[in-house]
Motif scaffolding. Structure first.
Motif, short mmCIF file in Angstrom:
data_model
loop_
_atom_site.label_atom_id
_atom_site.label_comp_id
_atom_site.label_asym_id
_atom_site.label_seq_id
_atom_site.Cartn_x
_atom_site.Cartn_y
_atom_site.Cartn_z
N ALA A 148 0.83 -1.20 0.00
CA ALA A 148 0.00 0.00 0.00
C ALA A 148 0.87 1.25 0.00
O ALA A 148 0.56 2.23 -0.69
N THR A 149 1.95 1.23 0.78
CA THR A 149 2.86 2.39 0.82
C THR A 149 3.53 2.59 -0.53
O THR A 149 3.58 3.70 -1.06
N ALA A 150 4.04 1.50 -1.08
CA ALA A 150 4.69 1.58 -2.39
C ALA A 150 3.70 1.95 -3.48
O ALA A 150 4.08 2.53 -4.50
N ALA A 151 2.41 1.64 -3.26
CA ALA A 151 1.39 1.99 -4.25
C ALA A 151 1.29 3.50 -4.42
O ALA A 151 1.00 4.00 -5.51
N GLY A 152 1.52 4.23 -3.33
CA GLY A 152 1.52 5.68 -3.44
C GLY A 152 2.56 6.15 -4.43
O GLY A 152 2.33 7.07 -5.23
N PHE A 153 3.72 5.49 -4.41
CA PHE A 153 4.80 5.85 -5.34
C PHE A 153 4.47 5.37 -6.74
O PHE A 153 4.77 6.04 -7.72
N GLY A 154 3.82 4.21 -6.85
CA GLY A 154 3.50 3.67 -8.16
C GLY A 154 2.36 4.38 -8.85
O GLY A 154 2.39 4.63 -10.05
N ALA A 155 1.32 4.72 -8.06
CA ALA A 155 0.12 5.32 -8.66
C ALA A 155 0.05 6.82 -8.47
O ALA A 155 -0.83 7.48 -9.01
N GLY A 156 0.97 7.36 -7.70
CA GLY A 156 0.92 8.78 -7.38
C GLY A 156 0.95 9.69 -8.59
O GLY A 156 0.41 10.80 -8.57
N ALA A 157 1.59 9.20 -9.65
CA ALA A 157 1.68 10.03 -10.86
C ALA A 157 0.45 9.91 -11.75
O ALA A 157 0.29 10.69 -12.69
N ALA A 158 -0.44 8.96 -11.45
CA ALA A 158 -1.59 8.71 -12.34
C ALA A 158 -2.48 9.93 -12.50
O ALA A 158 -2.91 10.26 -13.60
N LEU A 159 -2.76 10.61 -11.39
CA LEU A 159 -3.67 11.76 -11.43
C LEU A 159 -3.02 13.01 -12.02
O LEU A 159 -3.72 13.94 -12.41
N THR A 160 -1.70 13.02 -12.09
CA THR A 160 -1.02 14.23 -12.55
C THR A 160 -0.40 14.11 -13.94
O THR A 160 0.14 15.08 -14.46
N VAL A 161 -0.48 12.91 -14.54
CA VAL A 161 0.10 12.73 -15.88
C VAL A 161 -0.53 13.69 -16.88
O VAL A 161 0.18 14.41 -17.61
N VAL A 162 -1.86 13.70 -16.94
CA VAL A 162 -2.55 14.57 -17.90
C VAL A 162 -2.31 16.06 -17.60
O VAL A 162 -1.99 16.83 -18.52
N PRO A 163 -2.44 16.51 -16.33
CA PRO A 163 -2.16 17.93 -16.05
C PRO A 163 -0.72 18.34 -16.39
O PRO A 163 -0.51 19.43 -16.93
N ILE A 164 0.23 17.48 -16.09
CA ILE A 164 1.63 17.81 -16.41
C ILE A 164 1.82 17.88 -17.92
O ILE A 164 2.43 18.83 -18.45
N ALA A 165 1.30 16.87 -18.63
CA ALA A 165 1.43 16.87 -20.09
C ALA A 165 0.77 18.10 -20.71
O ALA A 165 1.32 18.73 -21.62
N SER A 166 -0.39 18.47 -20.19
CA SER A 166 -1.09 19.65 -20.70
C SER A 166 -0.32 20.93 -20.40
O SER A 166 -0.23 21.83 -21.25
N MET A 167 0.25 21.02 -19.20
CA MET A 167 1.00 22.21 -18.83
C MET A 167 2.28 22.34 -19.65
O MET A 167 2.69 23.45 -20.02
N ILE A 168 2.90 21.21 -19.96
CA ILE A 168 4.10 21.24 -20.81
C ILE A 168 3.76 21.81 -22.18
O ILE A 168 4.50 22.64 -22.73
N VAL A 169 2.61 21.39 -22.73
CA VAL A 169 2.19 21.87 -24.05
C VAL A 169 1.79 23.34 -24.01
O VAL A 169 2.17 24.13 -24.88
N SER A 170 1.05 23.72 -22.96
CA SER A 170 0.50 25.08 -22.92
C SER A 170 1.48 26.12 -22.38
O SER A 170 1.53 27.25 -22.88
N SER A 171 2.29 25.74 -21.37
CA SER A 171 3.15 26.72 -20.71
C SER A 171 4.64 26.40 -20.77
O SER A 171 5.46 27.19 -20.31
N GLY A 172 4.98 25.23 -21.29
CA GLY A 172 6.38 24.84 -21.36
C GLY A 172 6.75 23.92 -20.21
O GLY A 172 6.16 23.97 -19.13
N TYR A 173 7.76 23.07 -20.45
CA TYR A 173 8.15 22.11 -19.41
C TYR A 173 8.73 22.81 -18.18
O TYR A 173 8.64 22.30 -17.06
#
Length: 440
Positions: A148-173
């Motif tokens: 369960a603890t390691a799941a935070g590290f494994g799944a923690g990026a799931a909710l932010t993948v799309v926002p990060i990808a969108s921000m990279i496209v719209s505002s730069g990496y």
């Protein structure tokens, strides 16, 4: 929370509800460091497009991060055992924020590599502390707690993948690095104030678990002298190398297969193949860690390893043959990460079962350095792919996973049981001999 005369905070009392709260806070902290590893692949091509440093040179930063993250964990674990988890996690929160802030301003490879070192120090401090704390709070459910603890590290990026990808496209990496770096670091820093270790140790309920568990607490120097530790270390390296390569290179692989932007529709959702794959990978990875931890608590660590490593080999073989098909790429990588992430629940649990709870943070930290050793192969994957194509890289990873599956069942299992039973028999014999001497 209890303060001693010198102002230090002592460990928390052992209450059932309180330990689940500790587990939950550890999971959130782990989620906040997930993007440093799993979100990295989104930045590789944008960085290369801006500075033309080349993928191999940029991916060296990933290797530096993982090596620093893992190889410093035993040192950070020593600080945890001496000063408690709070100060170490606070340090980790500050470092992960600083790392991505520096990434946002990096105009040279030197600065990029320096940020990777700082990020590795921070992520390792959080990761090692949270997993070690979970093992101490849940000796009766080590697989589930570590998973369960390691799941935070494994799944923690799931909710932010799309926002990060969108921000990279719209505002730069650069803006994405800065915004998410500050936010993630701040959350970890605040939660650090509430994380505590248990005051007393709970003996493992050996008769209630279908698992061999030692009742002896082995010190780190003793652990390093055991063959079973090094066999576990080798298998960890073999499996981790394929997963780290895939996590770091999934975007370049998708681009080279010419499917990165191809729309894929599954279960009513439609996304570009690369974005869909990364999102599903994080979800499956996060789910797989506690799931396989729970399974291993029931059927044993090594049989669970055999199932997971064997499935990973099949998925990598599928990617090698059919990865150019968008829907196969998305589904195969999702299943692969679903079985890959369990190494971060099974190996800590196996380490605790084999060497005891008292020094679990440090002992697991030493085993966790295998991830850093495996990361040294990530840049090699870029070299091999350039010369022979990604198929050659996948074939090597398939061979490593298949071999690891067999070693788990036919080498680690008998070796670990012989070690535990032998040491306990040795301890009983010594105790009996001492009693007879005192009687005489």
């Amino acid at each position: 929370m209890i303060s001693s005369p010198d102002g230090a905070v002592t460990a928390a009392p052992l209450r059932t509800g309180f330990r689940w709260l500790q587990l939950a806070m550890g999971i959130v902290c782990m989620a906040m460091i997930a993007n440093l590893q799993y979100g990295w692949t989104l930045f590789v091509d944008p960085i290369d497009a801006a500075h033309h440093w080349g993928r191999a040179a940029i991916q060296l930063a990933f290797t530096i991060f993982v090596v620093t993250e893992t190889w410093l964990v035993p040192v950070e674990a020593w600080f945890v055992d001496k000063y408690g988890p709070r100060i170490v996690i606070m340090f980790g929160g500050a470092m992960i924020a600083l790392s991505w802030i520096l990434n946002s301003y990096a105009d040279s490879l030197t600065l990029l590599y320096a940020a990777a070192i700082i990020g590795g120090m921070g992520a390792g401090a959080v990761y090692g502390t949270c997993v070690g704390n979970a093992l101490k709070w849940f000796p009766d459910r080590r697989g589930l707690a570590a998973g369960a603890t390691a799941a935070g590290f494994g799944a923690g990026a799931a909710l932010t993948v799309v926002p990060i990808a969108s921000m990279i496209v719209s505002s730069g990496y650069q803006h994405a690095f800065l915004t998410f770096g500050i936010g993630q670091g701040l959350i970890v820093f605040v939660l650090a104030f509430f994380i505590q270790p248990p005051r007393i140790s709970i003996p493992p309920k050996k008769k209630q678990l279908n698992l061999p568990q030692t009742r002896i607490d082995f010190t780190p120097p003793q652990v390093l002298r055991t063959p079973v530790f090094w066999v576990m270390y080798l298998v960890f390296v073999m499996v981790a190398s394929g997963g780290l390569m895939t996590a770091a290179q999934i975007a370049p692989i998708a681009h080279d297969f010419k499917i990165a932007d191809t729309p894929v529709t599954l279960a009513g959702f439609q996304m570009a193949a690369l974005t869909f794959a990364i999102s599903l990978d994080r979800i499956f990875d996060g789910f797989g860690r506690p799931f396989f931890g729970f399974v291993s608590d029931t059927i044993g660590r090594e049989p669970t390893m055999f199932i997971a490593f064997g499935t990973a080999a099949v998925m990598l073989l599928t990617l090698s043959a059919y990865g150019h098909i968008p829907v196969v790429f998305v589904l195969a990588t999702a299943v692969y990460f679903g079985v890959f992430g369990e190494i971060y629940s099974l190996f800590p649990a196996t380490c605790g079962d084999t060497f005891g709870s008292k020094f679990a943070t440090t002992n697991n930290g030493m085993l966790y350095t295998a991830k850093g050793t495996a990361s040294l192969l990530v840049p090699l994957a870029s070299v091999i792919s350039t010369a022979y194509g990604w198929k050659a890289v996948f074939v090597v990873a398939v061979a490593l996973n298949a071999t690891a599956a067999l070693m788990a069942l036919f080498v680690i299992k008998p070796l670990r049981r012989a070690f535990i039973l032998g040491k306990e028999a040795e301890g009983t014999s010594t105790a009996t001999g001492s009693a007879k001497t005192e009687t005489a």
